[in-house]
Design a protein around this motif. Structure first.
Motif, PDB file in Angstrom:
ATOM      1  N   GLU A   1      38.064  38.638  48.397  1.00 48.66           N
ATOM      2  CA  GLU A   1      37.462  39.956  48.167  1.00 48.66           C
ATOM      3  C   GLU A   1      37.828  40.880  49.309  1.00 48.66           C
ATOM      4  O   GLU A   1      37.601  40.561  50.474  1.00 48.66           O
ATOM      5  CB  GLU A   1      35.945  39.862  48.057  1.00 48.66           C
ATOM      6  CG  GLU A   1      35.311  41.210  47.820  1.00 48.66           C
ATOM      7  CD  GLU A   1      33.792  41.155  47.714  1.00 48.66           C
ATOM      8  OE1 GLU A   1      33.173  42.223  47.804  1.00 48.66           O
ATOM      9  OE2 GLU A   1      33.234  40.051  47.560  1.00 48.66           O
TER      10      GLU A   1
ATOM     11  N   GLU B   1      38.723  42.174  43.933  1.00 45.68           N
ATOM     12  CA  GLU B   1      38.406  40.752  43.899  1.00 45.68           C
ATOM     13  C   GLU B   1      39.565  40.033  43.238  1.00 45.68           C
ATOM     14  O   GLU B   1      40.003  40.424  42.159  1.00 45.68           O
ATOM     15  CB  GLU B   1      37.140  40.486  43.094  1.00 45.68           C
ATOM     16  CG  GLU B   1      35.903  41.111  43.678  1.00 45.68           C
ATOM     17  CD  GLU B   1      34.689  40.939  42.786  1.00 45.68           C
ATOM     18  OE1 GLU B   1      33.608  40.666  43.318  1.00 45.68           O
ATOM     19  OE2 GLU B   1      34.827  41.067  41.549  1.00 45.68           O
TER      20      GLU B   1
ATOM     21  N   PHE C   1      40.788  36.344  41.913  1.00 44.25           N
ATOM     22  CA  PHE C   1      40.382  35.000  41.551  1.00 44.25           C
ATOM     23  C   PHE C   1      41.649  34.168  41.362  1.00 44.25           C
ATOM     24  O   PHE C   1      42.483  34.492  40.508  1.00 44.25           O
ATOM     25  CB  PHE C   1      39.549  35.024  40.263  1.00 44.25           C
ATOM     26  CG  PHE C   1      38.320  35.883  40.388  1.00 44.25           C
ATOM     27  CD1 PHE C   1      37.141  35.361  40.884  1.00 44.25           C
ATOM     28  CD2 PHE C   1      38.355  37.231  40.040  1.00 44.25           C
ATOM     29  CE1 PHE C   1      36.009  36.153  41.017  1.00 44.25           C
ATOM     30  CE2 PHE C   1      37.233  38.024  40.171  1.00 44.25           C
ATOM     31  CZ  PHE C   1      36.053  37.496  40.658  1.00 44.25           C
TER      32      PHE C   1
ATOM     33  N   ARG D   1      36.176  47.951  45.724  1.00 43.52           N
ATOM     34  CA  ARG D   1      36.608  46.652  46.207  1.00 43.52           C
ATOM     35  C   ARG D   1      37.665  46.079  45.271  1.00 43.52           C
ATOM     36  O   ARG D   1      37.826  46.535  44.145  1.00 43.52           O
ATOM     37  CB  ARG D   1      35.434  45.691  46.337  1.00 43.52           C
ATOM     38  CG  ARG D   1      34.839  45.259  45.024  1.00 43.52           C
ATOM     39  CD  ARG D   1      33.590  44.401  45.235  1.00 43.52           C
ATOM     40  NE  ARG D   1      33.055  43.884  44.015  1.00 43.52           N
ATOM     41  CZ  ARG D   1      32.254  44.535  43.185  1.00 43.52           C
ATOM     42  NH1 ARG D   1      31.904  45.780  43.449  1.00 43.52           N
ATOM     43  NH2 ARG D   1      31.807  43.966  42.086  1.00 43.52           N
TER      44      ARG D   1
ATOM     45  N   GLU E   1      43.017  39.761  39.063  1.00 47.13           N
ATOM     46  CA  GLU E   1      42.603  40.725  40.070  1.00 47.13           C
ATOM     47  C   GLU E   1      41.708  41.768  39.412  1.00 47.13           C
ATOM     48  O   GLU E   1      42.076  42.342  38.393  1.00 47.13           O
ATOM     49  CB  GLU E   1      43.858  41.392  40.653  1.00 47.13           C
ATOM     50  CG  GLU E   1      43.614  42.339  41.776  1.00 47.13           C
ATOM     51  CD  GLU E   1      44.919  42.839  42.374  1.00 47.13           C
ATOM     52  OE1 GLU E   1      45.011  44.056  42.614  1.00 47.13           O
ATOM     53  OE2 GLU E   1      45.857  42.031  42.593  1.00 47.13           O
ATOM     54  N   HIS E   2      40.534  41.984  39.996  1.00 47.51           N
ATOM     55  CA  HIS E   2      39.597  42.998  39.505  1.00 47.51           C
ATOM     56  C   HIS E   2      39.521  44.100  40.544  1.00 47.51           C
ATOM     57  O   HIS E   2      39.133  43.843  41.691  1.00 47.51           O
ATOM     58  CB  HIS E   2      38.208  42.402  39.291  1.00 47.51           C
ATOM     59  CG  HIS E   2      38.161  41.369  38.221  1.00 47.51           C
ATOM     60  ND1 HIS E   2      37.002  41.006  37.602  1.00 47.51           N
ATOM     61  CD2 HIS E   2      39.132  40.623  37.626  1.00 47.51           C
ATOM     62  CE1 HIS E   2      37.236  40.078  36.688  1.00 47.51           C
ATOM     63  NE2 HIS E   2      38.540  39.831  36.703  1.00 47.51           N
TER      64      HIS E   2
ATOM     65  N   ARG F   1      36.750  44.338  50.474  1.00 45.97           N
ATOM     66  CA  ARG F   1      35.663  45.285  50.226  1.00 45.97           C
ATOM     67  C   ARG F   1      35.844  46.498  51.128  1.00 45.97           C
ATOM     68  O   ARG F   1      35.639  46.426  52.330  1.00 45.97           O
ATOM     69  CB  ARG F   1      34.316  44.630  50.473  1.00 45.97           C
ATOM     70  CG  ARG F   1      33.141  45.542  50.166  1.00 45.97           C
ATOM     71  CD  ARG F   1      31.829  44.820  50.283  1.00 45.97           C
ATOM     72  NE  ARG F   1      31.631  43.878  49.215  1.00 45.97           N
ATOM     73  CZ  ARG F   1      31.018  44.151  48.071  1.00 45.97           C
ATOM     74  NH1 ARG F   1      30.561  45.373  47.848  1.00 45.97           N
ATOM     75  NH2 ARG F   1      30.876  43.229  47.147  1.00 45.97           N
TER      76      ARG F   1
ATOM     77  N   ARG G   1      38.749  32.590  45.708  1.00 46.29           N
ATOM     78  CA  ARG G   1      38.404  34.004  45.537  1.00 46.29           C
ATOM     79  C   ARG G   1      38.662  34.736  46.847  1.00 46.29           C
ATOM     80  O   ARG G   1      38.343  34.231  47.924  1.00 46.29           O
ATOM     81  CB  ARG G   1      36.931  34.134  45.159  1.00 46.29           C
ATOM     82  CG  ARG G   1      36.468  35.540  44.917  1.00 46.29           C
ATOM     83  CD  ARG G   1      35.003  35.519  44.411  1.00 46.29           C
ATOM     84  NE  ARG G   1      34.455  36.834  44.381  1.00 46.29           N
ATOM     85  CZ  ARG G   1      33.808  37.419  45.398  1.00 46.29           C
ATOM     86  NH1 ARG G   1      33.636  36.786  46.529  1.00 46.29           N
ATOM     87  NH2 ARG G   1      33.338  38.634  45.270  1.00 46.29           N
TER      88      ARG G   1
END
Length: 174
Positions: free
Chosen positions: A142, A152, A154, A150, A17-18, A144, A140
Motif C-alpha cells: 500500500e 493498493e 495485491f 492511495r 492494483e487498486h 498511501r 499486499r
C-alpha cells in the motif's frame, strides 16, 4: 525481523492494483503480471483495462503501449515508489534501508513492514509504504499518499523461480 528472506534473482507473479482517488467512490482497478530480474530491473505488464508494459531499471522508466515506447518526465515521488517496489519484491532490505526507515512486526508466518522515506520531501509527497506478507511472500503493498488517495497492490502466488526466456527478456525488459 525478516531474516532468512533472501534476495531473489527473479520474481514472476500476477497482481491486481487498486488506485483510489478523492473524486471517485470506487477504485480504478488494473490487473497484470510483475516480473523482476536482478540484472534487468522491474517490469509491470498491465493486461487490464489496457495492455501496456512499464519497465523500471537503472536507466529510469520506460512505457510500452500500442507499439510505441515513451519515457515519462522525471518524477522523484514516482521514481522512489517504483524503486521501492523493485527492492520490496526482491526482499532487498539493504537497498531499502538506504532511502527508507524500516519498521516491522511479525506474528508466526504473517508480517508487516512499514517504509518511511528518509527525505522530508518524499515523506510529504509519497507518504508511507506498508507491505504485508506471509512466510517468504509479499501479498499486499500500500502506497498511501493521503487518507483519500492511495494505491493498493495485491500480489498473487509467484510462479516457481526460473530464469526468463530470451523472448520474455526482450518483451518485458530493455
Amino acid at each position: 525481523m525478516l531474516a532468512g528472506l533472501d534476495q531473489r534473482a527473479t520474481v514472476d507473479a500476477p497482481f491486481e492494483e487498486h488506485r483510489w482517488f478523492p473524486f471517485r467512490k470506487k477504485p480504478v482497478v488494473l490487473k497484470g503480471e510483475v516480473r523482476i530480474d536482478a540484472a534487468q530491473g522491474l517490469s509491470l505488464h498491465y493486461r487490464e483495462p489496457q495492455e501496456r508494459v512499464v519497465i523500471i531499471d537503472r536507466q529510469g522508466m520506460l512505457m510500452r503501449q500500442g507499439g510505441r515506447e515513451t519515457t515519462p518526465p522525471a518524477d522523484a515521488r514516482a521514481g522512489a515508489a517504483n524503486e521501492a517496489l523493485l527492492h520490496i519484491l526482491r526482499f532487498d532490505f539493504a537497498s531499502l534501508a538506504a532511502s527508507f526507515e524500516l519498521y516491522g512486526r511479525r506474528a508466526d508466518k504473517a508480517w508487516t513492514l512499514a517504509l518511511v522515506p528518509r527525505a522530508e520531501e518524499l515523506r510529504r509527497t509519497l507518504g508511507a509504504i506498508i507491505v504485508t506478507g506471509e512466510a517468504d511472500l509479499v501479498r499486499r503493498i500500500e502506497l498511501r499518499r493521503s487518507a483519500v488517495q492511495r494505491v493498493e497492490i495485491f500480489v498473487g502466488d509467484p510462479r516457481p523461480p526460473a530464469p526468463f526466456t530470451a523472448e520474455e527478456l526482450h518483451r518485458f525488459f530493455r
